[in-house]
Scaffold this active site. Structure first.
Site, PDB file in Angstrom:
ATOM      1  N   SER A 137       0.899  -1.155   0.018  1.00  0.00           N
ATOM      2  CA  SER A 137       0.095   0.175   0.072  1.00  0.00           C
ATOM      3  C   SER A 137       0.757   1.277  -0.054  1.00  0.00           C
ATOM      4  O   SER A 137       1.905   1.421  -0.771  1.00  0.00           O
ATOM      5  CB  SER A 137      -1.049  -0.163   1.111  1.00  0.00           C
ATOM      6  OG  SER A 137      -2.122   0.710   0.950  1.00  0.00           O
TER       7      SER A 137
ATOM      8  N   ASP B 193      -8.520  -2.714  -7.037  1.00  0.00           N
ATOM      9  CA  ASP B 193      -7.849  -2.722  -5.916  1.00  0.00           C
ATOM     10  C   ASP B 193      -9.138  -1.912  -4.658  1.00  0.00           C
ATOM     11  O   ASP B 193      -9.571  -0.834  -4.845  1.00  0.00           O
ATOM     12  CB  ASP B 193      -6.740  -1.553  -5.846  1.00  0.00           C
ATOM     13  CG  ASP B 193      -6.005  -1.524  -4.504  1.00  0.00           C
ATOM     14  OD1 ASP B 193      -6.585  -0.658  -3.700  1.00  0.00           O
ATOM     15  OD2 ASP B 193      -4.916  -1.835  -4.405  1.00  0.00           O
TER      16      ASP B 193
ATOM     17  N   HIS C 280      -6.359  -6.018  -1.608  1.00  0.00           N
ATOM     18  CA  HIS C 280      -5.407  -4.989  -1.253  1.00  0.00           C
ATOM     19  C   HIS C 280      -4.351  -5.701  -0.410  1.00  0.00           C
ATOM     20  O   HIS C 280      -4.806  -6.370   0.604  1.00  0.00           O
ATOM     21  CB  HIS C 280      -6.257  -4.050  -0.722  1.00  0.00           C
ATOM     22  CG  HIS C 280      -5.276  -2.743  -0.408  1.00  0.00           C
ATOM     23  ND1 HIS C 280      -4.919  -1.888  -1.432  1.00  0.00           N
ATOM     24  CD2 HIS C 280      -4.665  -2.268   0.720  1.00  0.00           C
ATOM     25  CE1 HIS C 280      -4.201  -0.711  -0.972  1.00  0.00           C
ATOM     26  NE2 HIS C 280      -3.885  -1.112   0.540  1.00  0.00           N
TER      27      HIS C 280
END
Length: 412
Positions: A194, A290, A357
């Site tokens: 991330s 995502d 994610h």
């Protein structure tokens, strides 16, 4: 009464601003906290690794938002992995103005005071060969994230008692680990998830240059391919967010000059404008849909005041055909963004058509009996094949809903 009215308005504005920040980062935190630190259904008894504070960092001004020392978790390598090093950069959103950064400094995202003293090492950080076949016996380090700008800022706000020292934290951590044996590495991998995946892209060439030419050095960005895209209202929620981060935290001075020489600094915080210029071998692992970007960039509440996207945002199965078409357009943008990058033989790619994610840190998505695959190859094997040059890996999934191996995220 007028003065009272002004205070009421100001209090409301502050509450709305904090609410907007929470809307933006709540998804990131809920995803990362439930998956990164939650109990894995695969590994019921994960390795717990303690926090080490970097005591040499303070003298270098390399501190978290609140001025506390930064830290990392390190599990030492052994055997054939004793001189191999994996650095995992933690994610956790960004803070883009004084108020949101003041909020962050009272959490583990801005202060080591609030960081867990031990965290589980799973997925790419697991110490078990059956869970992490290529990196299980390496030196594995999780560098904690407490600056709010993907380890790139270098500024301060004295009035708000905020330190924006992400770049210094990055350098202090690397210097500390070099002094503890990383300088002798025969192979190294910089990875991140991330906001940490974005950081792995931004620091990739810098990391390569810390080692002799003979050392095998590569980078892995998991869920870090944040796109400069239009949201459902026609605005650019993420660009606006990034503009605040870059301006507030002095990020522009630490962005790759090959980008800032012809684009504005905010554009150079977006990976799509960086990845083709990176000289070091880079692997991009990303879900085509995502979950964080859907919830916080494509269809955030601020861009969806009537809530048309509310159910779809939380559960892809509740998306209308029109909404699915919009998300297919996002996937197309992602594939276009990596076209030039994918042409280089040294780079790797794994873009699966999942609503997910951060797939490298979760055991069930990294390597398990039912983990996601593209053409029968799970993520861990794809990354290992690429890192050790066993095979070229340019894996792009067919569009949703064709992939039945996904571990799609559904929120309540």
């Amino acid at each position: 009464m007028k003065l009272f009215g002004v205070w009421v308005v100001l209090a409301f504005a502050f509450s709305q601003l904090v609410t907007a920040f929470l809307d933006f980062n709540e998804t990131e935190l809920s995803i990362l906290e439930s998956l990164e630190y939650g109990a894995s259904k695969i590994n019921h008894n994960p390795l717990m690794v303690g926090l080490t504070l970097i005591h040499t960092a303070g003298a270098k001004g390399a501190v978290c938002l609140d001025g506390t020392l930064p830290g990392y978790h390190w599990h030492r390598g052994y055997g054939s992995g004793a001189n191999s090093w994996l650095i995992q950069l933690e994610g956790g959103g960004w803070c883009n103005n004084i108020r949101t950064c003041v909020y962050s400094k009272r959490t583990r995202r801005g202060s080591s005071t609030y960081m867990e003293k031990q965290i589980p090492f799973t997925g790419i950080l697991s110490e078990k060969a059956e869970e992490n076949p290529d990196f299980f016996n390496w030196n594995r380090i999780k560098l904690r994230y407490c600056d709010g700008a993907s380890f790139t800022g270098d500024s301060e706000n004295k009035a708000a008692q905020l330190q924006f020292r992400g770049q210094r934290i990055w350098l202090a951590a690397m210097e500390d680990l070099m002094s503890k044996g990383m300088r002798h590495a025969n192979q190294a991998l910089l990875s991140g998830c991330s906001a940490g995946g974005l950081a792995a892209i931004l620091h990739c060439d810098e990391f390569r240059n810390m080692f002799p030419g003979a050392t095998r050095v590569k980078c892995l960005a998991d869920a870090g391919l944040f796109l400069d895209t239009v949201d459902v209202s026609g605005g650019r929620t993420l660009r606006s967010m990034y503009s605040g981060v870059v301006g507030l935290q002095g990020v522009q001075h630490n962005l790759p000059r090959i980008c800032t020489s012809h684009l504005d600094p905010t554009s150079c915080f977006f990976p799509q404008n960086l990845i083709s210029h990176i000289q070091t071998p880079l692997f991009i692992l990303n879900a085509a849909y995502d979950s964080w970007q859907i919830q916080s960039s494509i269809a955030p509440p601020s861009a969806d005041p009537h809530g048309y996207w509310h159910d779809c945002r939380l559960n892809h199965a509740k998306c209308s055909p029109t909404q699915i078409r919009f998300l297919q357009g996002f996937r197309t943008q992602m594939l276009n963004a990596v076209k030039g990058f994918a042409m280089s033989r040294r780079n790797g790619l794994f873009i699966n058509s999942c609503f997910a994610h951060c797939q490298s840190e979760r055991q069930d998505t990294w390597f398990a009996d039912d983990s996601p695959e593209i053409r029968n190859k799970p993520i861990a094997i794809a990354v290992g094949d690429w890192y050790f040059d066993r095979a070229g890996v340019k894996s792009i999934d067919c569009p949703y809903p064709c992939d039945k191996t996904c571990h799609n995220l559904v929120f309540k």
